[in-house]
Design a protein around this motif. Structure first.
Motif, short mmCIF file in Angstrom:
data_model
loop_
_atom_site.label_atom_id
_atom_site.label_comp_id
_atom_site.label_asym_id
_atom_site.label_seq_id
_atom_site.Cartn_x
_atom_site.Cartn_y
_atom_site.Cartn_z
N GLU A 37 0.81 -1.21 0.00
CA GLU A 37 0.00 0.00 0.00
C GLU A 37 0.85 1.27 0.00
O GLU A 37 0.34 2.37 -0.16
N GLY A 38 2.16 1.11 0.25
CA GLY A 38 3.05 2.25 0.24
C GLY A 38 2.91 3.15 1.46
O GLY A 38 3.16 4.36 1.39
N VAL A 39 2.49 2.57 2.59
CA VAL A 39 2.30 3.34 3.81
C VAL A 39 2.82 2.53 5.00
O VAL A 39 3.25 1.39 4.87
N SER A 40 2.76 3.14 6.17
CA SER A 40 3.06 2.44 7.42
C SER A 40 1.84 2.52 8.34
O SER A 40 1.25 3.58 8.51
N PHE A 41 1.47 1.37 8.88
CA PHE A 41 0.36 1.32 9.83
C PHE A 41 0.87 1.39 11.27
O PHE A 41 0.10 1.25 12.21
N ALA A 42 2.17 1.60 11.43
CA ALA A 42 2.78 1.54 12.76
C ALA A 42 2.18 2.56 13.72
O ALA A 42 1.97 2.27 14.90
N LYS A 43 1.89 3.76 13.23
CA LYS A 43 1.39 4.81 14.11
C LYS A 43 0.02 4.47 14.68
O LYS A 43 -0.22 4.62 15.88
N ILE A 44 -0.90 3.99 13.82
CA ILE A 44 -2.23 3.66 14.36
C ILE A 44 -2.17 2.36 15.17
O ILE A 44 -2.94 2.19 16.11
N ALA A 45 -1.24 1.47 14.83
CA ALA A 45 -1.08 0.25 15.63
C ALA A 45 -0.61 0.61 17.03
O ALA A 45 -0.99 -0.02 18.02
N SER A 46 0.24 1.64 17.12
CA SER A 46 0.72 2.11 18.42
C SER A 46 -0.40 2.84 19.18
O SER A 46 -0.54 2.69 20.39
N ALA A 47 -1.21 3.60 18.44
CA ALA A 47 -2.31 4.34 19.07
C ALA A 47 -3.37 3.41 19.62
O ALA A 47 -4.02 3.70 20.63
N TYR A 48 -3.56 2.28 18.93
CA TYR A 48 -4.53 1.27 19.38
C TYR A 48 -3.76 -0.01 19.67
O TYR A 48 -3.90 -1.02 18.99
N ALA A 49 -2.91 0.07 20.69
CA ALA A 49 -1.98 -1.01 21.00
C ALA A 49 -2.69 -2.21 21.62
O ALA A 49 -3.74 -2.09 22.26
N SER A 50 -2.07 -3.35 21.43
CA SER A 50 -2.64 -4.61 21.89
C SER A 50 -2.24 -4.93 23.32
O SER A 50 -1.11 -4.68 23.74
N HIS A 51 -3.18 -5.52 24.08
CA HIS A 51 -2.80 -6.19 25.31
C HIS A 51 -2.35 -7.60 24.92
O HIS A 51 -2.45 -7.97 23.75
N ASP A 52 -1.87 -8.36 25.85
CA ASP A 52 -1.23 -9.63 25.50
C ASP A 52 -2.19 -10.67 24.95
O ASP A 52 -1.92 -11.31 23.93
N ALA A 53 -3.31 -10.88 25.62
CA ALA A 53 -4.20 -11.98 25.23
C ALA A 53 -5.61 -11.72 25.72
O ALA A 53 -5.85 -10.86 26.58
N VAL A 54 -6.54 -12.48 25.17
CA VAL A 54 -7.94 -12.41 25.60
C VAL A 54 -8.51 -13.82 25.54
O VAL A 54 -8.14 -14.62 24.68
N GLU A 55 -9.39 -14.14 26.45
CA GLU A 55 -10.03 -15.46 26.48
C GLU A 55 -11.40 -15.37 25.80
O GLU A 55 -12.18 -14.46 26.07
#
Length: 377
Positions: free
Chosen positions: A141-159
């Motif tokens: 896509e010629g972009v980086s999704f890193a910024k929004i991935a950081s803004a909506y960061a993941s917790h480790d796991a979910v059940e």
């Protein structure tokens, strides 16, 4: 077919598309760098691509899953948005309990992720939003999704819970969104055939098929995979469900060849490999690989035993997959008695305007040795 605008537009710009005669075609996402130049989101001239548009699409997606399909009655997880089928080309959203994992396949969602997140939180009070980036997609896509991935960061796991199965979804190391919800109904259906049987789950990932089988009364279950992190989660999932499953970190092809050389067979075999054809150049190789793995898998099923074999390669049609299985059966010296053909769970719909969205094939069959002429006489 696209006449690119003279002014520079950033990848993922929301645009209006008109014909060379000046007639309105639609509105969507434009990206000159992508191999999909325009992703149309609406052909309705009265619809504008604003916050309200995306809220409405998510609301309609929720309505299908809950008001029509009623998935929430048996499971607290489902695919909320399945790209084109839900009118949001280039977007995947999976619901895992109170966590929503968003996986953008288009640069167009970079600038409107706040619209998506706020809409989800309005529709599902108290929800958590996680954005997962795919480096290969970002490069295309010629972009980086890193910024929004950081803004909506993941917790480790979910059940999560699907039917009577409890699973831990690792949001850090899991593939795609973390768990393959498309096999939910197939896991449940197969488990009903496993009581008092020995089960071999090949390409087991985090153990869904094997654990479901044990919960339904299987005598034993073995899971095989090369992903060590997935197997760690699989062992945790077995403990979570209070069942015993033997997980082995090894190559499925080698494992099956060893079984064949030793004359070892089992009652139920599941073959669910990862996508083997992601582009047209990989189709021939995928055909060969599907043929090889199924030939081996069929040989380790006891006479009258069960085989569930799957293909999640959308570029390999159901007709082609069945043809591959026919050849594999002949080479393995067996006959398949196919009694059910399914696809992805209904929360993974496909649209008449994008039939390519129907990608998963799941074939349920009994396996019998092919009778030879001397045996008939």
């Amino acid at each position: 077919m696209i006449r690119h605008p003279q002014q520079h537009l950033r990848p993922g710009s929301l645009v209006e598309v008109i014909s060379r005669e000046g007639i309105f075609i639609g509105r969507g996402i434009y990206n000159k760098k992508s191999n999909i130049g325009i992703r149309l989101l609406t052909e309705n001239i009265r619809e504008t691509l604003d916050r309200g548009f995306f809220f409405k699409k998510l609301e309609q997606a929720k309505s299908l899953r809950e008001e029509i399909l009623g998935i929430q009655r048996t499971s607290n997880c489902y695919r909320l948005v399945h790209g084109e089928a839900d009118g949001l080309s280039g977007l995947i959203i999976d619901k895992f309990a109170d966590t929503f994992v968003v996986e953008p396949y288009s640069a167009g969602y970079l600038g409107i992720m706040e619209w998506i997140a706020s809409s989800l939180q309005s529709l599902y009070a108290g929800s958590r939003i996680v954005v997962r980036q795919d480096e290969r997609i970002a490069a295309k896509e010629g972009v980086s999704f890193a910024k929004i991935a950081s803004a909506y960061a993941s917790h480790d796991a979910v059940e999560i819970k699907e039917h009577n199965l409890k699973m831990t979804v690792n949001l850090k190391t899991g593939h795609k969104t973390g768990f393959f919800l498309d096999q939910r109904e197939n896991r449940f259906v197969l488990s009903q055939y496993c009581k008092d049987r020995d089960v071999l789950d090949c390409f087991c990932y985090t153990g869904g098929f094997a654990i479901s089988a044990m919960l339904a009364g299987a005598r034993s279950a073995t899971g095989i995979d090369l992903d060590e992190k997935a197997l760690e989660t699989a062992r945790e999932n077995a403990r979570l469900n209070s069942v015993k499953v033997t997980f082995q970190h090894t190559n499925v092809f080698d494992y099956l060849r060893t079984m064949i050389s030793k004359g070892v067979q089992t009652d139920v075999v599941i073959l669910d490999p990862a996508k083997l054809a992601g582009c047209t150049e990989e189709i021939k190789r995928a055909h060969r690989t599907y043929g090889d793995i199924n030939r081996l898998g069929m040989q380790v099923v006891k006479p009258g035993g069960l085989l569930l074999t799957c293909s999640c390669s959308g570029l390999v049609s159901e007709r082609e997959f069945l043809s591959i299985l026919t050849r594999s059966a002949a080479e393995a010296g067996v006959v398949l008695q196919i009694f059910q053909i399914t696809g992805a769970s209904p929360d993974h719909p496909f649209s008449t305007i994008f039939p390519e969205g129907r990608y998963l094939k799941a074939i349920f069959a009994r396996v019998y040795p092919l009778m030879k002429n001397e045996e008939i006489q």
